[in-house]
Design a protein around this motif. Structure first.
Motif, short mmCIF file in Angstrom:
data_model
loop_
_atom_site.label_atom_id
_atom_site.label_comp_id
_atom_site.label_asym_id
_atom_site.label_seq_id
_atom_site.Cartn_x
_atom_site.Cartn_y
_atom_site.Cartn_z
N ALA A 46 0.74 -1.30 -0.06
CA ALA A 46 -0.18 0.03 -0.11
C ALA A 46 0.90 1.30 -0.10
O ALA A 46 2.01 1.31 0.14
N LEU A 47 0.27 2.38 -0.26
CA LEU A 47 0.84 3.59 -0.12
C LEU A 47 0.42 4.32 1.28
O LEU A 47 -0.83 4.64 1.32
N VAL A 48 1.53 4.70 1.97
CA VAL A 48 0.97 5.19 3.30
C VAL A 48 0.87 6.81 3.06
O VAL A 48 1.95 7.30 2.48
N VAL A 49 -0.23 7.50 3.36
CA VAL A 49 -0.33 8.77 3.22
C VAL A 49 0.25 9.36 4.38
O VAL A 49 -0.39 9.45 5.62
N GLN B 149 4.78 -2.69 2.57
CA GLN B 149 4.41 -4.16 2.59
C GLN B 149 4.08 -4.51 3.92
O GLN B 149 4.79 -4.83 4.76
N TRP B 150 2.50 -4.04 4.34
CA TRP B 150 2.37 -4.21 5.70
C TRP B 150 1.79 -5.40 5.99
O TRP B 150 0.61 -5.82 5.52
N TYR B 151 2.31 -6.08 6.85
CA TYR B 151 1.68 -7.40 7.35
C TYR B 151 1.07 -7.33 8.63
O TYR B 151 1.56 -6.30 9.58
N LEU B 152 0.17 -8.29 9.01
CA LEU B 152 -0.53 -8.28 10.35
C LEU B 152 0.03 -9.26 11.26
O LEU B 152 0.64 -10.24 10.73
N SER B 153 0.30 -9.06 12.44
CA SER B 153 1.01 -9.82 13.23
C SER B 153 0.10 -10.86 14.16
O SER B 153 0.40 -11.26 15.17
N ALA B 154 -0.98 -10.59 13.96
CA ALA B 154 -2.11 -11.37 14.59
C ALA B 154 -3.37 -11.86 13.55
O ALA B 154 -3.41 -11.11 12.67
#
Length: 547
Positions: A300-303, A446-451
């Motif tokens: 994603a693109l972080v604003v 590249q944002w991953y979730l940890s749960a």
């Protein structure tokens, strides 16, 4: 995903980037996937079982870890090393569900207490026994302002952490907190020797102080700028995860081409986060193979700057409508994955009934490409001709393609983009250092979730959160998420998550691009792991043996 370094970067102008992307876009639209891309890929839940043990193997990492101090392990390089030497109270399985770890059991006897029964017979790498006091000392670091833990938000509702039995620890929260226990399966739940923490002080977790944990490998040597050498811990408590390799080396290779060549030649035996452009090359070779696994990641693109043009939601929506996300997926990620309109994947909603999950995704706007509508929104917002700075780094092809495609889209709708290219290590600083983000409007993640819970993603975007980089503030959204966090029943909590997802989709504090699978390369010397995003927290290297 998120990162730590502070190194000076360099700027370059947009002209060449847009020109280059124009040619790429033409080729893409006429030919489909880029040359050499392979479309016949599928998710693997495991790889072939090993034939036996192995003396050693090597593993490529795209950047040197910032730290192996679990309080600061917040990115891919840090966690994939740490997962093999340090352990958490709970373990994350390949489907992201949890099982007992250093805590042999846990309970939630009241809405605001979590009780952990600590496993007996576990030793740290120095041979000393794990105790409840070690657990208390380890967890309390996250609430110590002097430590400045990157995982502080997990502990935001914690009021007390104390030993309540010979091998029992109780955590008390000020409100019911569904997210706390889930984080005990990631770095927020790592346990270290209290004595080691005290003795090492500020050197704990760095190349000098190292770590002294309970995992199947022990850290033997950290050669700064080069590698980390691990050795099998012969006193490991869990025979089912005894390391099959007597030793392994994490080799830091920051240049993507050099990393690909090292894998192709057999100089290095494996790597997570295989660049998409390398997949056809590696699959065509004879040294090994690429596997695709379950992921919780959205690119994603972080604003980052809501005080500039992107502070107007109409401009954010215009960019979402202008981006050729299908083209970005194909050119930047080889077509491996799917275009995403949300900041969560279905993996994060695992364990819920299909109807609930489908409803959460069916109710969001698709943002199909529409340049005319995008131009009209920019004009309506009075943003024509305004400048937007995009930060990027030469980490892998998707970084380059996403930044160039974003620049091209901004240009097409009447905005003026500027690309700021920095080193990979400098790029990591964007995720932890506000000064590094100064003058940056957008950056790729590249944002991953940890749960395995979508609420984790939405909790990140509440006002005042550490990772809410643009300081987006939407009172209704924050209220919904705060309510959801306090709901212990997963199905009921998912209803709040679905509401939060719709708001994020409408307001676009981050702009989702695509959801890729986990990609891992194994040479023909090694085998035995399960390709999954759980490699960030599970001792995956212990299962690798001789092919």
């Amino acid at each position: 995903m998120r990162a730590r370094r502070r190194v000076a970067g360099s700027r370059w102008t947009l002209t060449a980037a847009v020109a280059g992307l124009g040619a790429a876009a033409l080729a893409l639209s006429s030919c489909g996937a880029p040359a050499g891309a392979i479309s016949d890929w599928e998710i693997s839940t495991t790889t072939p079982a090993p034939a036996g043990d192995i003396d050693s193997f090597s593993w490529a990492v795209h950047s040197e870890p910032y730290s192996l101090d679990y309080a600061y392990a917040f990115d891919y390089p840090d966690n994939q090393v740490l997962a093999n030497v340090c352990e958490s109270l709970l373990r994350m399985k390949p489907d992201m569900s949890l099982e007992p770890g250093l805590a042999e059991s846990y309970a939630n006897p009241t809405p605001t207490t979590w009780v952990y029964r600590i496993r007996e017979g576990v030793t740290f790498h120095d041979g000393t026994a794990l105790t409840a006091n070690d657990v208390v000392a380890s967890l309390k670091r996250h609430v110590d302002p002097a430590v400045g833990s990157f995982w502080y938000s997990v502990y935001a509702n914690v009021t007390d952490i104390k030993k309540t039995g010979p091998m029992e620890v109780t955590v008390t929260t000020k409100i019911p907190d569904s997210q706390f226990n889930q984080s005990m399966g990631n770095s927020a739940g790592v346990i270290e020797s209290a004595k080691t923490l005290k003795d090492k002080g500020k050197d704990y977790g760095n190349s000098t102080g190292g770590v002294n944990c309970t995992g199947p490998f022990t850290m033997d040597k950290w050669t700064s700028g080069e590698s980390i050498h691990l050795k099998r811990y012969e006193g490991y408590w869990d025979p089912s995860l005894r390391a099959r390799a007597a030793a392994m080396d994490f080799v830091f290779i920051t240049d993507a081409n050099a990393r690909i060549n090292a894998l192709k030649s057999g100089e290095v035996d494996g790597a997570w986060q295989v660049p998409a452009e390398a997949v056809p090359i590696l699959r065509a070779g004879t040294q090994g193979d690429v596997y695709f696994g379950t992921n919780s990641t959205v690119s994603a693109l972080v604003v980052n700057n809501l005080k500039g043009p992107l502070g107007d939601v109409r401009v954010r929506k215009a960019l979402a409508l202008a981006l050729d996300r299908e083209g970005i997926l194909k050119a930047g990620a080889g077509g491996y994955g799917e275009v995403s309109n949300t900041m969560t994947t279905r993996t994060a909603w695992g364990g819920l009934d299909p109807a609930t999950v489908e409803g959460a995704f069916a109710s969001v706007e698709p943002y199909q490409r529409d340049l005319e509508k995008a131009k009209a929104l920019v004009k309506e917002a009075g943003a024509q001709g305004k400048e937007i700075t995009i930060a990027t780094a030469p980490i892998s092809n998707d970084f380059t393609v996403s930044s160039q495609a974003t620049a091209a889209a901004l240009t097409e709708i009447g905005l003026k983009p500027k690309i700021n290219t920095v080193t990979p290590n400098a790029y990591t600083a964007l995720f932890s250092d506000p000064s590094a983000r100064k003058d940056v409007d957008l950056f790729y993640t590249q944002w991953y979730l940890s749960a395995r819970d979508p609420m984790e993603m939405f909790a990140v975007l509440r006002a005042g959160e550490f990772s809410n980089y643009g300081n987006w503030d939407h009172p209704e959204f924050t209220k919904i998420v705060n309510q959801g966090v306090q709901i212990m029943d997963p199905k009921q909590r998912a209803q709040k998550a679905a509401q939060a997802q719709r708001i994020v989709n409408d307001q676009l504090p981050w702009i989702p691009l695509f959801a890729p699978p986990v990609m891992v390369y194994l040479s023909d010397r090694i085998t035995g792991l399960s390709p999954s995003v759980n490699f960030m927290y599970y001792p995956w290297a212990a299962t690798l043996g001789a092919r």
